[in-house]
Motif scaffolding. Structure first.
Motif, short mmCIF file in Angstrom:
data_model
loop_
_atom_site.label_atom_id
_atom_site.label_comp_id
_atom_site.label_asym_id
_atom_site.label_seq_id
_atom_site.Cartn_x
_atom_site.Cartn_y
_atom_site.Cartn_z
N ASN A 1 130.11 -15.47 39.57
CA ASN A 1 131.06 -16.14 40.46
C ASN A 1 132.40 -16.30 39.66
OD1 ASN A 1 130.65 -17.89 38.22
ND2 ASN A 1 129.25 -19.28 39.65
N GLU A 2 132.85 -15.50 38.77
CA GLU A 2 133.96 -15.59 38.07
C GLU A 2 135.05 -14.56 38.74
OE1 GLU A 2 131.18 -14.96 36.53
OE2 GLU A 2 130.89 -16.78 35.56
N HIS A 3 135.53 -14.98 39.78
CA HIS A 3 136.26 -14.00 40.69
C HIS A 3 137.63 -13.61 40.04
CE1 HIS A 3 133.50 -14.98 43.66
NE2 HIS A 3 133.88 -16.30 43.71
N ASP A 4 138.22 -14.72 39.29
CA ASP A 4 139.54 -14.09 38.67
C ASP A 4 138.97 -13.22 37.67
OD1 ASP A 4 137.96 -16.10 37.23
OD2 ASP A 4 139.95 -16.64 36.33
N ASP A 5 138.15 -13.19 36.74
CA ASP A 5 137.81 -12.35 35.82
C ASP A 5 137.39 -10.90 36.40
OD1 ASP A 5 138.39 -13.85 33.51
OD2 ASP A 5 136.41 -14.40 33.32
N ALA A 6 136.67 -10.78 37.53
CA ALA A 6 136.32 -9.68 38.18
C ALA A 6 137.35 -9.12 38.59
CB ALA A 6 135.18 -10.03 39.24
N GLU A 7 138.29 -9.79 39.31
CA GLU A 7 139.55 -9.13 39.56
C GLU A 7 140.46 -8.37 38.72
OE1 GLU A 7 140.34 -8.23 42.69
OE2 GLU A 7 138.45 -8.91 43.41
N GLU A 8 140.34 -9.15 37.65
CA GLU A 8 141.23 -8.42 36.34
C GLU A 8 140.52 -7.23 36.00
OE1 GLU A 8 143.81 -7.93 33.33
OE2 GLU A 8 144.11 -9.09 35.33
N THR A 9 138.98 -7.29 35.93
CA THR A 9 138.51 -6.08 35.41
C THR A 9 138.69 -4.95 36.50
OG1 THR A 9 136.69 -7.27 34.38
CG2 THR A 9 136.34 -4.78 34.97
N ALA A 10 138.72 -5.30 37.78
CA ALA A 10 139.16 -4.32 38.69
C ALA A 10 140.45 -3.62 38.46
CB ALA A 10 138.88 -4.89 40.50
N ARG A 11 141.34 -4.48 38.39
CA ARG A 11 142.92 -4.09 38.12
C ARG A 11 142.77 -3.03 37.00
NH1 ARG A 11 146.51 -4.35 34.69
NH2 ARG A 11 145.34 -5.45 33.28
N ILE A 12 142.06 -3.38 35.79
CA ILE A 12 142.02 -2.50 34.58
C ILE A 12 141.45 -1.11 35.07
CG2 ILE A 12 140.80 -2.14 32.46
CD1 ILE A 12 140.95 -5.31 32.15
N VAL A 13 140.39 -1.15 35.78
CA VAL A 13 139.62 -0.19 36.21
C VAL A 13 140.80 1.00 37.12
CG1 VAL A 13 137.98 1.01 37.65
CG2 VAL A 13 137.23 -0.53 36.25
N ARG A 14 141.41 0.16 38.06
CA ARG A 14 142.36 0.95 38.79
C ARG A 14 143.35 1.55 38.25
NH1 ARG A 14 141.17 -3.92 42.91
NH2 ARG A 14 139.46 -2.98 43.82
N HIS A 15 144.06 0.76 37.10
CA HIS A 15 145.21 1.11 36.26
C HIS A 15 144.87 2.31 35.41
CE1 HIS A 15 148.63 0.88 33.72
NE2 HIS A 15 147.96 0.89 32.52
N GLU A 16 143.46 2.71 35.33
CA GLU A 16 143.12 3.90 34.67
C GLU A 16 143.05 5.17 35.61
OE1 GLU A 16 142.62 4.71 31.56
OE2 GLU A 16 142.68 2.54 30.72
N GLY A 17 143.42 4.80 37.13
CA GLY A 17 143.23 5.69 38.16
C GLY A 17 141.84 5.89 38.52
N ARG A 18 141.13 5.03 38.58
CA ARG A 18 139.60 5.04 39.21
C ARG A 18 139.68 3.99 40.27
NH1 ARG A 18 139.15 9.76 38.66
NH2 ARG A 18 137.05 9.43 39.67
N ARG A 19 138.41 4.38 41.04
CA ARG A 19 138.13 3.45 42.17
C ARG A 19 137.39 1.95 41.53
NH1 ARG A 19 135.48 6.77 46.74
NH2 ARG A 19 134.43 7.81 44.67
N ALA A 20 137.62 1.08 42.09
CA ALA A 20 136.63 -0.08 41.68
C ALA A 20 136.23 -0.95 42.83
CB ALA A 20 137.63 -1.00 40.66
N LEU A 21 135.03 -1.53 42.70
CA LEU A 21 134.16 -2.37 43.68
C LEU A 21 133.94 -3.56 43.10
CD1 LEU A 21 133.24 -2.49 46.83
CD2 LEU A 21 131.30 -1.37 46.18
N THR A 22 134.07 -4.65 43.50
CA THR A 22 133.52 -5.94 43.03
C THR A 22 132.67 -6.62 43.89
OG1 THR A 22 135.49 -7.11 43.96
CG2 THR A 22 135.83 -6.61 41.75
#
Length: 283
Positions: free
Chosen positions: A71-92
């Motif tokens: 339920n840590e939505h802010d942390d999960a969105e930050e991880t997704a941002r990190i993944v996308r910054h590497e040029g990959r797709r992210a799904l939370t």
């Protein structure tokens, strides 16, 4: 879903990495080399701590990432941002891995989004310290097992139809399985179960070309301990009893998860790696 034991609210677990100081180090330490190019990985507990570091490293090595978290939505969105910054797709995907129906729904969503699943990292876990075994409530005992080991069974059961030859499963156990932890009786018991599960599941799946291994971290600086998973007095000296003399960082553990997920470890299954600060555990 009504059969799922409610989450325990006696502490702040699992905790927000965004509120933790100092911040854990999740950043990969070197350029990627395409070792997971074109792969899709599901990582439970990927919003923070070890899970975030693994997601970042896998993405740098070419994998698309499904980020499962409670339920840590802010942390999960930050991880997704990190993944996308590497040029990959992210799904939370938010939910409780101790709920079999959630695991099935989450895996189905990952498969429909990415059309494949190559790697399953069972990392989500919880712990609650108690100095006396009589202080462990039945709810806490059931809840800890439901998250830490039932969740792994549920995730593997859901993912199994999608895993083909060459797929990898990496489970997160703990040094407490080997050295014991007098204040973490239920937690360390689940970690023992995870190690046995890893070895047995390897025997079960290796004939189909699916490798199963585990990582047993030592004391790592993540939200798990500061937000209720350890007594406050222990945090003052957290990790200092290791031979290296300090707690580890998530990005010091993530390479073990990468090694076990990629072809570098093609001749390994049923094994456990030990990024634990130099403790000898003979396991």
């Amino acid at each position: 879903m009504s059969d799922t034991i409610p989450m325990i609210h006696e502490d702040a677990l699992p905790g927000h990495e965004s509120a933790l100081e100092p911040k854990p180090q999740w950043e990969p330490r070197y350029p990627g080399s395409g070792r997971l190019s074109g792969k899709v990985a599901i990582i439970t507990g990927a919003d923070s701590g070890i899970g975030r570091a693994v997601a970042a490293l896998y993405a740098r090595e070419g994998a698309d990432i499904a980020i499962l978290y409670l339920n840590e939505h802010d942390d999960a969105e930050e991880t997704a941002r990190i993944v996308r910054h590497e040029g990959r797709r992210a799904l939370t995907i938010a939910g409780d891995v101790g709920d079999k129906a959630f695991c099935e729904e989450a895996v189905a969503r990952v498969a429909s989004t990415f059309d494949r699943i190559d790697i399953l990292v069972n990392n989500a876990g919880e712990q609650h310290p108690d100095k006396d075994i009589v202080d462990i409530t039945e709810q806490q005992l059931r809840r800890t097992f439901q998250t830490n080991i039932f969740g792994m069974f549920f995730m593997v059961q859901a993912a199994r139809p999608h895993l083909q030859a060459g797929a990898a499963i990496v489970n997160c156990t703990s040094v407490t399985m080997y050295n014991g932890a007098k204040d973490l009786l239920d937690y360390s018991a689940t970690k023992g179960a995870i190690t046995a599960f890893t070895r047995s599941l390897s025997e079960n799946l290796i004939g189909d070309g699916i490798r199963v291994n585990a990582v047993a971290p030592g004391p790592i600086w993540t939200p798990l301990n500061p937000f209720g998973g350890a007594d406050p007095e222990k945090l003052e000296t957290f990790g200092e009893k290791t031979p290296i003399g300090r707690p580890g960082q998530p990005n010091e553990v993530a390479p073990s998860f990468l090694f076990l997920a990629c072809e570098d470890s093609s001749y390994m299954s049923g094994q456990v790696l030990h990024p634990n600060g130099g403790m000898i555990v003979n396991g």
